[in-house]
Design a protein around this motif. Sequence first.
Motif, short mmCIF file in Angstrom:
data_model
loop_
_atom_site.label_atom_id
_atom_site.label_comp_id
_atom_site.label_asym_id
_atom_site.label_seq_id
_atom_site.Cartn_x
_atom_site.Cartn_y
_atom_site.Cartn_z
N ILE A 14 0.89 -1.14 0.00
CA ILE A 14 0.00 0.00 0.00
C ILE A 14 0.94 1.20 0.00
N PRO A 16 0.51 4.96 0.39
CA PRO A 16 -0.19 6.23 0.61
C PRO A 16 0.75 7.41 0.51
N SER A 17 0.15 8.53 0.19
CA SER A 17 0.89 9.76 0.10
C SER A 17 0.51 10.62 1.31
N PRO A 22 -5.62 10.58 7.20
CA PRO A 22 -5.62 9.19 6.72
C PRO A 22 -6.97 8.87 6.08
N HIS A 23 -6.95 8.49 4.84
CA HIS A 23 -8.15 8.36 4.03
C HIS A 23 -8.76 6.96 4.10
N THR A 26 -7.63 4.61 1.56
CA THR A 26 -6.35 3.96 1.84
C THR A 26 -6.58 2.68 2.64
N ALA A 30 -5.77 -0.97 1.36
CA ALA A 30 -4.86 -1.69 2.26
C ALA A 30 -5.48 -3.02 2.67
N ILE A 64 -1.15 8.27 9.36
CA ILE A 64 -1.44 7.11 8.52
C ILE A 64 -1.06 5.83 9.25
N LEU A 68 -4.01 3.13 10.29
CA LEU A 68 -3.98 1.77 9.75
C LEU A 68 -3.87 0.74 10.88
N ARG A 221 -4.50 -1.78 -6.58
CA ARG A 221 -4.68 -0.36 -6.32
C ARG A 221 -6.03 0.07 -6.86
#
Length: 496
Positions: A14, A16-17, A22-23, A26, A30, A64, A68, A221
């Motif tokens: 995964i 993420p940017s 934290p989306h 994502t 994930a 993030i 997670l 993705r």
Amino acid sequence: MLYGRMPAPVRVRIAPSPTGDPHVGTAYIALFNYVFAKKHGGQFVLRIEDTDQTRARADSEQMIFEALRWCGLSWDEGPDVGGPYGPYRQSERSAIYRDHANILLDKGAAYRCFCTEDRLAKLRVQQQAMKASRFGYDRHCRDLDPADARARAAAGEPHVIRLKMPVEGTIAFTDMLRKEPVVREAAESDDQVLLKSDGMPTYHLANVVDDHLMKISHVVRAEEWISSTQKHVVLYDAFGWEKPQFAHMPLLRNADKSKISKRKNPVSINYYRDTGIFPQALLNFLATMGWSFGGDREKFTLDEMVSVFSWDRISLGGPVFDLAKLQHLNEQYLHEMSNEQLADALVAWRLNRDFLTRVVPLVRTRIKKLDEFLPRAEFVFTGDVDYTPVMTELRGACGQDVPAERLSAALLDFVERFEAREGFAAPALEELGRTWAEANGWKVGQAFMLLRIATTGRTASPGLFETMVVIGKEIVRRRIRQCAALLAPPKAPKAK
RNA sequence: GGCCCCAUAGUCUAGCGGUUAGGACGUCGGCCUCUCACGCCGAAAACUCGGGUUCAAGUCCCGAUGGGGUCACCA
């Protein structure tokens, strides 16, 4: 190996940017990466894609990690846990990307481009004006003499490195979730920037190089990437590398079917945490977005999902993220907890010393006895707010002559303003609030009343901005947006 | 606009050539009950359209329509 090649071990990632909260998307992607890895005894890698220095937010990466982990997803390799293929932060890998960009240059698969941002902007405007069928870079620098280009670069002229896309033929790749290969004319893609003028790679270069170097076997993705995959295929081929398998998952959607966005949905994982959604319920819900367990099962644990997971139970229609259904699922989990467990959950949530310590300063001067605490602080423990008892005050907050649409727009504007800056601290919020009030031509007191009612549902509250901070950015955002929508229901989508 | 992806109730989905098209959320009704909630029972509600293929199509093929994504020195 006597009996031929062992299948390559499953390694997924995964990526993420760290550009904001934290989306939930994502977590969604994930989840599927994690489950697939576990199903096959493989590894799940977390890689931070922080190559955009202008958008990176300092606290985002940590959020993030925490979000997670809160979800219950853990990774085998990542910036914080290490691993054999590190570093796992792209900003720490610049030299690798530069080397690889040079390899491409040497092979004639890429070229230096000296076009200015200004020129590109004009080009774009021109193409828009002409309603060109194809947009994108016009390959102005593609045929510069490589030696000249090298000399100019050596002399310090700013430039980027672009991928030389084939001008004819088609490019195809197979997607595990689709029966037909995805095919496109090569000429449809323009010559994508690989290395930016600041020396950092773009997503396209970085993700291909890293996926190869990190031995990623399957790229799982979101579907929004499907149209750039052709460029990645060209890159893999240029390097002479074996391609991973691709699986493009459907995009989570708003109620109007557009890609899920914070303007129309709470998208921060923190919102769900702050609102008392259980992580296992969130994961379970996310799992049902595009995937089905089989039979009529829709409540299951992460481990159960791992044990039965397969890609053929994915459905590709973009699933609408339905808060009501998530809440129902959460209710199922809640009801099966013992009283003790539920009490513990409540404590872990907000009924704990740490959190109360943050609330107490807000209300202490406003209560005479302890039993007045909860009534005074109620809005700190609730999610959505009922505005019906205060509708009159809400509409009249900034004067009787101000139309509801204007109030609504101002509220939305306030959200945009705090969205635009990092952090969520009271002094900064107040300053922001004052300039916002001024911009609207309202007296500070009036303007703040509007905000107060929107964020607390009350005409009386502790210090507004201190209160916002304690309630939490995510909940405040949702309340203000909902209040705005109540004042002026969003117009039906315009016809094209 | 070009290209790509997608298409079963308002929403999430099951279905993988022959089903009264199943389940769940939500909605509505009823039962339970001191209220409310839970729980239980029930109801309304779907195969986007048009062509093929086939004895037979929600299921396979083509087209249209609709929705979405993407066309950045963002990811």
